[in-house]
Structure formats: structure tokens, C-alpha cells
Design a protein around this motif. Structure first.
Motif, PDB file in Angstrom:
ATOM      1  N   PHE A   1       0.781  -1.145  -0.074  1.00 14.67           N
ATOM      2  CA  PHE A   1      -0.592  -0.472  -0.068  1.00 14.67           C
ATOM      3  C   PHE A   1       0.753   1.267   0.190  1.00 14.67           C
ATOM      4  CE2 PHE A   1      -2.599  -3.406   1.008  1.00 14.67           C
ATOM      5  CZ  PHE A   1      -4.146  -2.757   1.524  1.00 14.67           C
ATOM      6  N   ASP A   2       0.727   2.519  -0.728  1.00 11.57           N
ATOM      7  CA  ASP A   2       1.111   3.523  -0.451  1.00 11.57           C
ATOM      8  C   ASP A   2       1.124   3.811   0.605  1.00 11.57           C
ATOM      9  OD1 ASP A   2       3.040   5.986  -1.957  1.00 11.57           O
ATOM     10  OD2 ASP A   2       0.519   6.906  -2.329  1.00 11.57           O
TER      11      ASP A   2
ATOM     12  N   PRO B   1      -6.156   6.950   5.078  1.00  8.79           N
ATOM     13  CA  PRO B   1      -6.473   5.724   5.808  1.00  8.79           C
ATOM     14  C   PRO B   1      -7.989   5.415   5.700  1.00  8.79           C
ATOM     15  CG  PRO B   1      -6.293   7.286   6.936  1.00  8.79           C
ATOM     16  CD  PRO B   1      -6.160   8.113   6.184  1.00  8.79           C
ATOM     17  N   LEU B   2      -9.046   5.968   4.598  1.00  7.88           N
ATOM     18  CA  LEU B   2     -10.281   4.971   4.399  1.00  7.88           C
ATOM     19  C   LEU B   2     -10.144   4.390   3.221  1.00  7.88           C
ATOM     20  CD1 LEU B   2     -13.138   4.678   4.835  1.00  7.88           C
ATOM     21  CD2 LEU B   2     -13.431   7.298   3.426  1.00  7.88           C
ATOM     22  N   ALA B   3      -8.960   4.812   1.885  1.00  7.68           N
ATOM     23  CA  ALA B   3      -9.015   4.301   0.751  1.00  7.68           C
ATOM     24  C   ALA B   3      -7.935   2.933   1.386  1.00  7.68           C
ATOM     25  CB  ALA B   3      -8.098   5.556   0.061  1.00  7.68           C
ATOM     26  N   ASP B   4      -7.423   3.001   2.282  1.00  5.45           N
ATOM     27  CA  ASP B   4      -7.216   1.932   2.404  1.00  5.45           C
ATOM     28  C   ASP B   4      -7.263   0.934   3.023  1.00  5.45           C
ATOM     29  OD1 ASP B   4      -4.239   2.752   1.959  1.00  5.45           O
ATOM     30  OD2 ASP B   4      -3.699   3.049   4.025  1.00  5.45           O
TER      31      ASP B   4
ATOM     32  N   ASP C   1     -11.656  -4.979  -0.457  1.00  4.15           N
ATOM     33  CA  ASP C   1     -11.698  -5.877  -1.843  1.00  4.15           C
ATOM     34  C   ASP C   1     -10.781  -6.426  -1.838  1.00  4.15           C
ATOM     35  OD1 ASP C   1     -13.387  -4.126  -2.585  1.00  4.15           O
ATOM     36  OD2 ASP C   1     -12.279  -2.562  -3.940  1.00  4.15           O
ATOM     37  N   LEU C   2      -9.755  -6.846  -1.013  1.00  5.33           N
ATOM     38  CA  LEU C   2      -8.857  -7.781  -1.253  1.00  5.33           C
ATOM     39  C   LEU C   2      -9.241  -8.633  -0.371  1.00  5.33           C
ATOM     40  CD1 LEU C   2      -5.636  -6.135  -0.240  1.00  5.33           C
ATOM     41  CD2 LEU C   2      -6.269  -7.260  -2.808  1.00  5.33           C
ATOM     42  N   ILE C   3      -9.979  -8.746   0.477  1.00  4.42           N
ATOM     43  CA  ILE C   3     -10.191  -9.830   1.317  1.00  4.42           C
ATOM     44  C   ILE C   3     -11.318 -10.542   0.610  1.00  4.42           C
ATOM     45  CG2 ILE C   3     -11.115 -10.932   3.539  1.00  4.42           C
ATOM     46  CD1 ILE C   3      -9.418  -8.556   5.109  1.00  4.42           C
TER      47      ILE C   3
END
Length: 95
Positions: free
Chosen positions: A13-14, A19-22, A28-30
Motif C-alpha cells: 500500500f502507498d 486511511p479510508l482508501a486503505d 476488496d482484497l479480502i
């Protein structure tokens, strides 16, 4: 606030993203991880077929789930596969 490098499920992650984007990216990954698909399909098969569902039905349902990940009818297609499987229809025979 200190920004730091993050890694979830092998994805970097950049450090400068909000934080909300993370959080959305992690969800989504999960959600689209193959292990999540298998877990969900296993639970559905346990509910509809047996406490120990046949592995071929679970793996087939998992494949259908993953194939339809962008389909709004993903659950419907997965249930259609499970409910039309030979293992479930054999259990419904009238004796």
C-alpha cells in the motif's frame, strides 16, 4: 501523523493514501480472495447438502463464485450450481 508502508496479503500500500482508501482496498482484497470464496461456498454447502459436503461440490461452487465475481447475480449462479449438483438431488429422492 506518521505515514508508513503497509502490506496486506502480499499487496503493498502507498504510505500516503488516506486511511479510508486503505480500508476499502483491504476489504476488496479480502472479498475477492479465493480463500474467502471457498469459505463462503463451504458454509452454503454445509447448510444445503450436509455437515461434511462433498469436496467436488465445494470446489465447483468456489469456481463459479470466482468466475462470477463481477456479476451482480454471483450468489444466484453459485446457488444454481449447488442446487443442480448430483449430490444434492440424490439426497432429495423420495424413498
Amino acid at each position: 501523523m506518521i505515514n508508513y508502508q503497509k502490506r496486506v496479503l502480499g499487496v503493498e500500500f502507498d504510505p500516503n493514501t488516506p486511511p479510508l482508501a486503505d480500508g476499502k482496498k483491504v476489504l476488496d482484497l479480502i472479498a475477492f480472495h479465493p480463500a474467502t470464496a471457498k469459505h463462503i461456498c463451504q458454509k452454503i454447502c454445509r447448510r444445503l447438502i450436509a455437515d461434511v459436503p462433498p469436496p467436488n461440490v465445494v470446489s465447483g461452487a468456489t469456481d463459479v463464485w470466482i468466475k462470477n465475481k463481477d456479476n451482480p447475480f454471483q450468489i444466484r449462479e453459485t446457488l444454481r450450481f449447488i442446487l443442480s449438483s448430483q449430490e444434492i438431488t440424490l439426497g432429495w429422492e423420495v424413498r
